[in-house]
Design an enzyme around this catalytic site. Structure first.
Site, PDB file in Angstrom:
ATOM      1  N   HIS A  90      57.619  -7.844 -56.804  1.00 36.23           N
ATOM      2  CA  HIS A  90      56.179  -8.344 -56.622  1.00 36.23           C
ATOM      3  C   HIS A  90      56.009  -9.336 -55.458  1.00 36.23           C
ATOM      4  O   HIS A  90      55.377  -9.101 -54.558  1.00 36.23           O
ATOM      5  CB  HIS A  90      55.507  -8.736 -58.031  1.00 36.23           C
ATOM      6  CG  HIS A  90      53.877  -8.891 -57.761  1.00 36.23           C
ATOM      7  ND1 HIS A  90      53.068  -8.159 -57.955  1.00 36.23           N
ATOM      8  CD2 HIS A  90      53.314 -10.156 -57.086  1.00 36.23           C
ATOM      9  CE1 HIS A  90      51.917  -8.587 -57.951  1.00 36.23           C
ATOM     10  NE2 HIS A  90      51.832  -9.795 -57.153  1.00 36.23           N
ATOM     11  N   GLU A  91      56.734 -10.336 -55.820  1.00 39.81           N
ATOM     12  CA  GLU A  91      56.598 -11.450 -54.831  1.00 39.81           C
ATOM     13  C   GLU A  91      57.139 -11.191 -53.639  1.00 39.81           C
ATOM     14  O   GLU A  91      56.574 -11.701 -52.545  1.00 39.81           O
ATOM     15  CB  GLU A  91      57.149 -12.757 -55.575  1.00 39.81           C
ATOM     16  CG  GLU A  91      56.519 -13.432 -56.906  1.00 39.81           C
ATOM     17  CD  GLU A  91      55.170 -13.405 -56.802  1.00 39.81           C
ATOM     18  OE1 GLU A  91      54.449 -13.659 -55.434  1.00 39.81           O
ATOM     19  OE2 GLU A  91      54.391 -13.258 -57.702  1.00 39.81           O
ATOM     20  N   HIS A 147      54.658  -8.731 -46.374  1.00 34.69           N
ATOM     21  CA  HIS A 147      53.380  -8.421 -45.650  1.00 34.69           C
ATOM     22  C   HIS A 147      53.394  -9.854 -44.864  1.00 34.69           C
ATOM     23  O   HIS A 147      52.820  -9.392 -43.868  1.00 34.69           O
ATOM     24  CB  HIS A 147      52.314  -8.550 -46.842  1.00 34.69           C
ATOM     25  CG  HIS A 147      50.917  -8.146 -46.370  1.00 34.69           C
ATOM     26  ND1 HIS A 147      49.942  -8.175 -47.195  1.00 34.69           N
ATOM     27  CD2 HIS A 147      50.517  -7.455 -45.325  1.00 34.69           C
ATOM     28  CE1 HIS A 147      48.876  -7.876 -46.502  1.00 34.69           C
ATOM     29  NE2 HIS A 147      49.085  -7.211 -45.491  1.00 34.69           N
TER      30      HIS A 147
END
Length: 677
Positions: free
Chosen positions: A468-469, A475
């Site tokens: 997730h991180e 991004h």
């Protein structure tokens, strides 16, 4: 002697930063920036990108580069000296950003550029950066009378101080309590890694036996495995009342008054800017349009999930009654019996999976997954300036050329804020000399550290957290946008910023990817097919209850910020009402979840916690294209990279999503991925 915070490096010189450096460096940069901005706004003549926006971007980026390592160290290596320096600078920074947002000359210069012919020749990213700046001027009270502008500045300054104090209280309350165990029988059921960690925690305090702290890995191990019900209850009551007026630390580090003042000031701020509520103000920069739309979205998902959650809770109560004769299930029993039921039903547990997810193998697999999807290579940099022996640094490259860097600080320790997060250390942008400044990310987790000769072993839940991180990190790092204000995660609507992070989690459940990220820490053998089948079968275990739990937090946050009236609204009452409406299980009356809800009282999620579920609709639907075309299809991976990751905040998130998916998102994929029909 030079101040390391003022020097320009590719990467921050952490070992040379001291608390004494912080305030002088920030003062010098703020003073310089103010002088340069005054010169900028005093000069006459027409403005273009290079003579206006690029100059301001350079000034603010240099300030951010000095502050980012300080903010990071304050979170991961907290000390009294650094905390004091950090807190002395916060109001100064708040004052500066408020001044910038209320600078009439700067606003008119931006508006003139937006109205000029030069605007039409700019790139889409440059246009968006200017549009966002004009919007933010308006949200900073640019149109307010002088007295109200002054009040706006006071509100922002005070809110900055309060949210920091809230976070400090949670950290201090978490570190301020521990359970000293001298009777080994109390540790019955504990996995070996948790026993070792408790023994090391005792040794650090020069105590015999074992020490259990409220750091999440230690707390979660007790709630999941401790056979001693009274120990689970004791830990639960200490953890769920942190920083509040209840529990064993009642009144110590109490966030009650701080929460009330934060909410009072947020309402005043919103009304000052002409919004009905802080929720309305929050939505001015998000994908969602109205409070009714957000509340409707949450309530619709809750309604669709409720029957399944009630069934799951009924099964859990029945199971606890059957195996232990427990006629009343308490809050400190849920995780314990949930793990036992999962084990009984699927013959699989997080604990059984842990040996197959040693951190070195998981990282190797994570980089392989990202490499195959997005054509990027990862190389560990061993010689770098670090803040702690656990920290690592990685270089990202494509076709042999470096494109970004990423720090990873994986383990829980004293003086480190709990949870997991990604933050930007440095943003990609075009420099004055024409070269490109490479993006640098911070990735922080709080996993159980290695013990003895054994590497850190992760649960599958922790593997998902890491993915997730890292999705946030990609991004930030894979952007191709050169304007700092819309590069990477900058300028992305808050309810879309979770799209890449939740999207990447999907690979933690795919057999092809699991073959890359798993390998027994002793034998290297991949996750056996039998265990994989059981893990996949258990994927949706209690997903209805988990869905409602997240929706409870989201609805509480949004209602609180939409309906709050100073002097009238009781925070606990709002939470109780939401729980009565959404939750299938009620915690004890003394539970003070809100006092530790840092996401909304000390982070960026105020009236925005719904963003996790909102973005999960986007991420589930985006992943469904990979399900259709192949989870490692290089063309689909390139399409996602080019349409979403590389674009940063340069375009509206719905436009980017449609560019990738070919249509607007549907909620069906999220319900299917959650096992909710």
């Amino acid at each position: 002697m030079s101040n390391p915070l003022l020097e320009q490096h590719l990467l921050p010189p952490f070992s040379r930063i001291s608390a004494a450096d912080v305030e002088p460096a920030i003062d010098e940069l703020l003073d310089r920036n103010r002088k340069r901005i005054a010169e900028l706004t005093e000069s006459s003549g027409s403005r273009d990108w290079d003579s206006l926006v690029a100059v301001l971007e350079q000034l603010n980026d240099e300030l951010s580069q000095a502050w980012a390592p300080v903010s990071h160290l304050n979170s991961v290596m907290n000390s009294d000296e650094l905390r004091e320096a950090y807190n002395r600078c916060l109001p100064k920074l708040s004052e500066y950003w408020t001044e910038l947002g209320q600078n009439q000359a700067l606003y008119h210069a931006y508006q003139a550029l937006a109205d000029s012919e030069a605007y039409n020749a700019l790139s889409q990213a440059q246009k968006t950066a200017i549009d966002h700046a004009l919007r933010d001027f308006r949200l900073s009270g640019i149109a307010l009378p002088e007295a109200e502008q002054k009040r706006y500045a006071e509100l922002q300054k005070r809110l900055s101080e309060l949210t920091t104090k809230f976070s400090e209280n949670v950290l201090d309350a978490t570190q301020g309590w521990y359970k000293h165990v001298t009777d080994e029988s109390q540790l019955a059921g504990f996995p070996e890694h948790a026993v070792s960690a408790a023994r090391e925690a005792a040794q650090e305090r020069e105590l015999e036996g074992w020490v259990i702290t409220l750091d999440f890995p230690a707390y979660y191990a007790v709630m999941t495995h401790a056979e001693d019900r009274s120990l689970r209850e004791e830990l639960y009551r200490a953890y769920s009342t942190r920083a509040s007026d209840q529990g064993p630390m009642a009144g110590q580090w109490d966030n009650s008054a701080i929460m009330t003042e934060i909410l009072d000031l947020r309402v005043e701020l919103a009304k000052l800017l002409g919004f009905n509520s802080y929720a309305d103000y929050s939505l001015a920069t998000k994908m969602a349009q109205t409070p009714d739309q957000v509340i409707g979205f949450i309530e619709d998902l809750a309604a669709k999930s409720r029957a399944m959650a009630e069934q799951e809770l009924g099964e859990l109560k029945q199971f606890a009654l059957e195996i232990d004769g427990l006629d009343e299930l308490c809050a400190w029993d849920l995780t314990y019996y949930g793990e036992k039921l999962k084990l009984a039903r699927f013959d699989i547990s997080q604990q059984a999976l842990r040996p197959y997810f040693p951190l070195p193998k998981v990282l190797e697999g994570l980089f392989a997954v990202a490499g195959r999807l997005f054509d990027v290579q990862f190389e560990q940099v061993h010689d770098f300036d670090s803040w702690h022996k656990d920290a690592r640094l990685y270089r990202l490259s494509r076709d042999g050329e470096a494109i970004a860097y990423c720090y990873l600080d994986p383990f829980a320790r004293a003086k480190k804020r709990g949870g997991a997060w990604m933050a930007d250390c440095r943003v990609r942008r075009k420099l004055e000399n024409g070269s490109t400044q490479l993006p640098v990310a911070f990735l922080v987790c709080n996993f159980t550290p290695p013990t003895g000769d054994q590497p850190a072993l992760l649960t599958h839940d922790e593997v998902t957290t890491l993915f997730h991180e890292f999705g946030h990190g990609l991004h930030h790092m894979l952007t191709k946008i050169d304007c700092a204000d819309v590069s990477g995660i900058n300028g992305v609507a808050w309810d879309a910023v979770e799209l890449p992070s939740q999207f990447l989690e999907n690979w933690c459940w795919e057999p092809q990817a699991l073959a890359l990220i798993s390998g027994h820490h002793e034998t290297g053998e991949p996750l056996p097919q039998e265990m994989l089948d059981k893990m996949l079968a258990a994927k949706h275990f209690q997903s209805g209850m988990m869905m409602l739990r997240q929706l409870e937090f989201a609805l509480f946050d949004f209602r609180l910020h939409h309906e709050y009236q100073p002097g009238q609204t009781d925070v606990q009452q709002v939470l109780d009402q939401v729980r009565n409406e959404v939750a299938v299980f009620q915690p004890p009356r003394e539970n003070r979840f809100q006092h530790g809800f840092s996401h909304i009282f000390a982070g960026g999620y105020a009236a925005g916690y719904y963003s996790y579920k909102w973005a999960e609709v986007l991420s589930a639907d985006a992943f469904s294209r990979f399900e259709e075309e192949g989870i490692f299809n290089p063309d689909t991976g390139r399409a996602f990279r080019e349409a979403i990751l590389e674009q940063g905040g340069s375009r509206e998130p719905m436009e980017l999503f449609v560019n990738f998916r070919g249509r607007e998102p549907k909620v069906d994929a999220l319900l299917r991925h959650s096992g909710i029909q």
